[in-house]
Motif scaffolding. Sequence first.
Motif, PDB file in Angstrom:
ATOM      1  N   TYR A  27      28.963  37.910  10.013  1.00 36.43           N
ATOM      2  CA  TYR A  27      28.406  38.081   8.697  1.00 36.43           C
ATOM      3  C   TYR A  27      29.111  37.119   7.654  1.00 36.43           C
ATOM      4  CZ  TYR A  27      27.264  39.989   4.116  1.00 36.43           C
ATOM      5  OH  TYR A  27      26.824  40.177   2.782  1.00 36.43           O
ATOM      6  N   ILE A  28      30.292  36.971   7.720  1.00 40.91           N
ATOM      7  CA  ILE A  28      30.969  36.078   6.842  1.00 40.91           C
ATOM      8  C   ILE A  28      30.477  34.540   6.983  1.00 40.91           C
ATOM      9  CG2 ILE A  28      33.432  35.025   6.614  1.00 40.91           C
ATOM     10  CD1 ILE A  28      34.351  38.062   6.751  1.00 40.91           C
ATOM     11  N   HIS A  29      30.225  34.373   8.555  1.00 38.39           N
ATOM     12  CA  HIS A  29      30.275  32.877   8.669  1.00 38.39           C
ATOM     13  C   HIS A  29      28.825  32.535   8.714  1.00 38.39           C
ATOM     14  CE1 HIS A  29      34.223  31.504   9.495  1.00 38.39           C
ATOM     15  NE2 HIS A  29      34.447  32.700   9.946  1.00 38.39           N
ATOM     16  N   THR A  30      27.730  33.452   8.538  1.00 38.64           N
ATOM     17  CA  THR A  30      26.247  33.254   8.610  1.00 38.64           C
ATOM     18  C   THR A  30      25.382  33.721   7.347  1.00 38.64           C
ATOM     19  OG1 THR A  30      25.730  35.004   9.988  1.00 38.64           O
ATOM     20  CG2 THR A  30      26.365  33.182  11.023  1.00 38.64           C
ATOM     21  N   ASN A  31      26.042  34.898   6.906  1.00 42.71           N
ATOM     22  CA  ASN A  31      25.027  35.676   5.665  1.00 42.71           C
ATOM     23  C   ASN A  31      25.915  35.709   4.507  1.00 42.71           C
ATOM     24  OD1 ASN A  31      22.929  36.309   7.453  1.00 42.71           O
ATOM     25  ND2 ASN A  31      24.217  37.651   8.558  1.00 42.71           N
ATOM     26  N   ASP A  54      35.454  43.130   0.680  1.00 42.11           N
ATOM     27  CA  ASP A  54      36.502  44.274   1.033  1.00 42.11           C
ATOM     28  C   ASP A  54      35.611  45.490   1.341  1.00 42.11           C
ATOM     29  OD1 ASP A  54      38.751  42.620   0.874  1.00 42.11           O
ATOM     30  OD2 ASP A  54      38.837  43.039  -1.313  1.00 42.11           O
ATOM     31  N   LEU A  55      34.850  45.949   0.458  1.00 44.31           N
ATOM     32  CA  LEU A  55      34.167  47.039   0.633  1.00 44.31           C
ATOM     33  C   LEU A  55      33.116  47.016   1.916  1.00 44.31           C
ATOM     34  CD1 LEU A  55      33.340  48.144  -3.063  1.00 44.31           C
ATOM     35  CD2 LEU A  55      35.165  48.707  -1.685  1.00 44.31           C
ATOM     36  N   TYR A  56      32.434  45.861   1.878  1.00 42.04           N
ATOM     37  CA  TYR A  56      31.392  45.659   3.002  1.00 42.04           C
ATOM     38  C   TYR A  56      32.061  45.975   4.409  1.00 42.04           C
ATOM     39  CZ  TYR A  56      28.336  43.681   6.418  1.00 42.04           C
ATOM     40  OH  TYR A  56      27.464  43.313   7.522  1.00 42.04           O
ATOM     41  N   ALA A  57      33.293  45.078   4.291  1.00 39.68           N
ATOM     42  CA  ALA A  57      34.324  45.276   5.689  1.00 39.68           C
ATOM     43  C   ALA A  57      34.699  46.538   6.003  1.00 39.68           C
ATOM     44  CB  ALA A  57      35.287  44.017   5.778  1.00 39.68           C
ATOM     45  N   GLU A  58      35.195  47.294   5.001  1.00 32.75           N
ATOM     46  CA  GLU A  58      35.654  48.636   5.179  1.00 32.75           C
ATOM     47  C   GLU A  58      34.408  49.332   5.622  1.00 32.75           C
ATOM     48  OE1 GLU A  58      38.544  51.143   3.038  1.00 32.75           O
ATOM     49  OE2 GLU A  58      36.620  51.754   1.940  1.00 32.75           O
ATOM     50  N   GLU A  59      33.319  49.560   5.158  1.00 36.49           N
ATOM     51  CA  GLU A  59      32.100  50.345   5.497  1.00 36.49           C
ATOM     52  C   GLU A  59      31.901  49.987   6.955  1.00 36.49           C
ATOM     53  OE1 GLU A  59      29.002  49.688   2.704  1.00 36.49           O
ATOM     54  OE2 GLU A  59      30.197  50.607   1.235  1.00 36.49           O
ATOM     55  N   LEU A  60      31.735  48.660   7.306  1.00 31.82           N
ATOM     56  CA  LEU A  60      31.627  48.347   8.825  1.00 31.82           C
ATOM     57  C   LEU A  60      32.520  48.969   9.808  1.00 31.82           C
ATOM     58  CD1 LEU A  60      30.788  44.781   9.795  1.00 31.82           C
ATOM     59  CD2 LEU A  60      32.254  46.167  11.243  1.00 31.82           C
ATOM     60  N   PHE A  61      33.844  48.750   9.469  1.00 33.90           N
ATOM     61  CA  PHE A  61      34.841  49.369  10.429  1.00 33.90           C
ATOM     62  C   PHE A  61      34.778  51.059  10.481  1.00 33.90           C
ATOM     63  CE2 PHE A  61      37.296  45.436   9.409  1.00 33.90           C
ATOM     64  CZ  PHE A  61      37.213  44.884  10.675  1.00 33.90           C
ATOM     65  N   ILE A  62      34.256  51.423   9.329  1.00 31.67           N
ATOM     66  CA  ILE A  62      34.188  53.006   9.322  1.00 31.67           C
ATOM     67  C   ILE A  62      33.115  53.446  10.241  1.00 31.67           C
ATOM     68  CG2 ILE A  62      33.741  54.996   8.018  1.00 31.67           C
ATOM     69  CD1 ILE A  62      35.266  53.737   5.765  1.00 31.67           C
ATOM     70  N   LYS A  63      31.833  52.473  10.091  1.00 36.47           N
ATOM     71  CA  LYS A  63      30.832  53.131  10.952  1.00 36.47           C
ATOM     72  C   LYS A  63      31.091  52.740  12.262  1.00 36.47           C
ATOM     73  CE  LYS A  63      28.139  49.315  11.742  1.00 36.47           C
ATOM     74  NZ  LYS A  63      26.964  48.430  11.736  1.00 36.47           N
ATOM     75  N   GLU A  74      42.723  50.402   3.148  1.00 33.20           N
ATOM     76  CA  GLU A  74      43.328  50.019   1.828  1.00 33.20           C
ATOM     77  C   GLU A  74      42.288  50.414   0.742  1.00 33.20           C
ATOM     78  OE1 GLU A  74      45.068  46.241   0.154  1.00 33.20           O
ATOM     79  OE2 GLU A  74      43.838  45.904   1.779  1.00 33.20           O
ATOM     80  N   GLU A  75      41.056  50.612   0.988  1.00 33.64           N
ATOM     81  CA  GLU A  75      40.137  50.623  -0.054  1.00 33.64           C
ATOM     82  C   GLU A  75      39.678  52.066  -0.520  1.00 33.64           C
ATOM     83  OE1 GLU A  75      39.816  47.854  -1.684  1.00 33.64           O
ATOM     84  OE2 GLU A  75      40.433  46.820   0.154  1.00 33.64           O
ATOM     85  N   CYS A  76      39.452  52.708   0.520  1.00 33.27           N
ATOM     86  CA  CYS A  76      39.102  54.230   0.476  1.00 33.27           C
ATOM     87  C   CYS A  76      40.183  55.398   0.526  1.00 33.27           C
ATOM     88  CB  CYS A  76      37.899  54.601   1.337  1.00 33.27           C
ATOM     89  SG  CYS A  76      38.462  54.652   3.304  1.00 33.27           S
ATOM     90  N   GLY A  77      41.161  54.841   0.894  1.00 30.17           N
ATOM     91  CA  GLY A  77      42.327  55.813   1.073  1.00 30.17           C
ATOM     92  C   GLY A  77      42.140  56.579   2.457  1.00 30.17           C
ATOM     93  N   PRO A  91      40.944  46.053   5.617  1.00 32.59           N
ATOM     94  CA  PRO A  91      39.689  45.231   5.885  1.00 32.59           C
ATOM     95  C   PRO A  91      39.633  43.809   5.761  1.00 32.59           C
ATOM     96  CG  PRO A  91      39.288  47.212   4.622  1.00 32.59           C
ATOM     97  CD  PRO A  91      40.664  46.869   4.627  1.00 32.59           C
ATOM     98  N   ILE A  92      40.158  43.202   4.834  1.00 32.36           N
ATOM     99  CA  ILE A  92      40.436  41.891   4.662  1.00 32.36           C
ATOM    100  C   ILE A  92      41.790  41.589   4.304  1.00 32.36           C
ATOM    101  CG2 ILE A  92      39.737  39.782   3.530  1.00 32.36           C
ATOM    102  CD1 ILE A  92      37.336  40.512   4.759  1.00 32.36           C
TER     103      ILE A  92
END
Length: 251
Positions: A27-31, A54-63, A74-77, A91-92
């Motif tokens: 995602y980071i390198h293409t979108n 940061d929020l996008y990365a966190e949601e991805l890892f949670i998924k 770090e973002e959501c606790g 996440p970042i």
Amino acid sequence: MLTNITDLYKNNFIKAVLSSNKELYTYIHTNLNSNDLSYSNTIGYGGDNSLNIDLYAEELFIKHLKTFGNIYSEECGFIDTKSDFNIIIDPIDGSDNFMSNLPYYGTSIALKYKDNIIAGFVYNLANDTMIYKAFDSNIISLKLFNSSKLDLNINRLSKIGIFERAYAYPTICQKLYENKIKYRSPGAVALSLSNAKNYDFVLFCGDIREFDIAAALYICSDLFIYKTHKNLLISKNKLKFELIKEFIKEE
């Protein structure tokens, strides 16, 4: 300690961490778009104004990882799933570097079973290099997308250390200067700590949060480590380790 953890769980967890990092890298390198680099005006659990990325990365890892245990990020606790496993996520790592197009930023994921870290993964999103140790196995370093393993020999030729947040500790900086100890302060704590074997030392002072250090501490458990509530020092060099430890004790 790990006898109650199945091989299926271990293998699937490693696969999930690797695939989630691949997805974020792609995602980071293409979108990536300009909105990703904007502040969300959401103050994360770690106390910082989160970037949208940061929020996008966190949601991805949670998924990818929520089925393996509680999430502590770090973002959501803390997201409680009533599990004995905690997944600790930054996440970042190095968001300011990322925003500034400085190629030293990544991700950090640790797995904690009850009171013990049992896996740690740190990924450099700028150059596709991951270092990890999982379930008491040997440390692995690789290029994630082609799975080519990298040399893990300790760098005996290193000439510098890393001092994260050096700007806030002028007294320690002066002592390093007086002792002709060279260092840099690149600004991504997990990346720096996890690669301590490449440097004379890595020193991190200030507000030490589990997101920043959990994965790297597990990866570097065979090196010399000194940790207090406000200082973390890791080194492969015992003499330099003892010298710098005295500096920070006096601070």
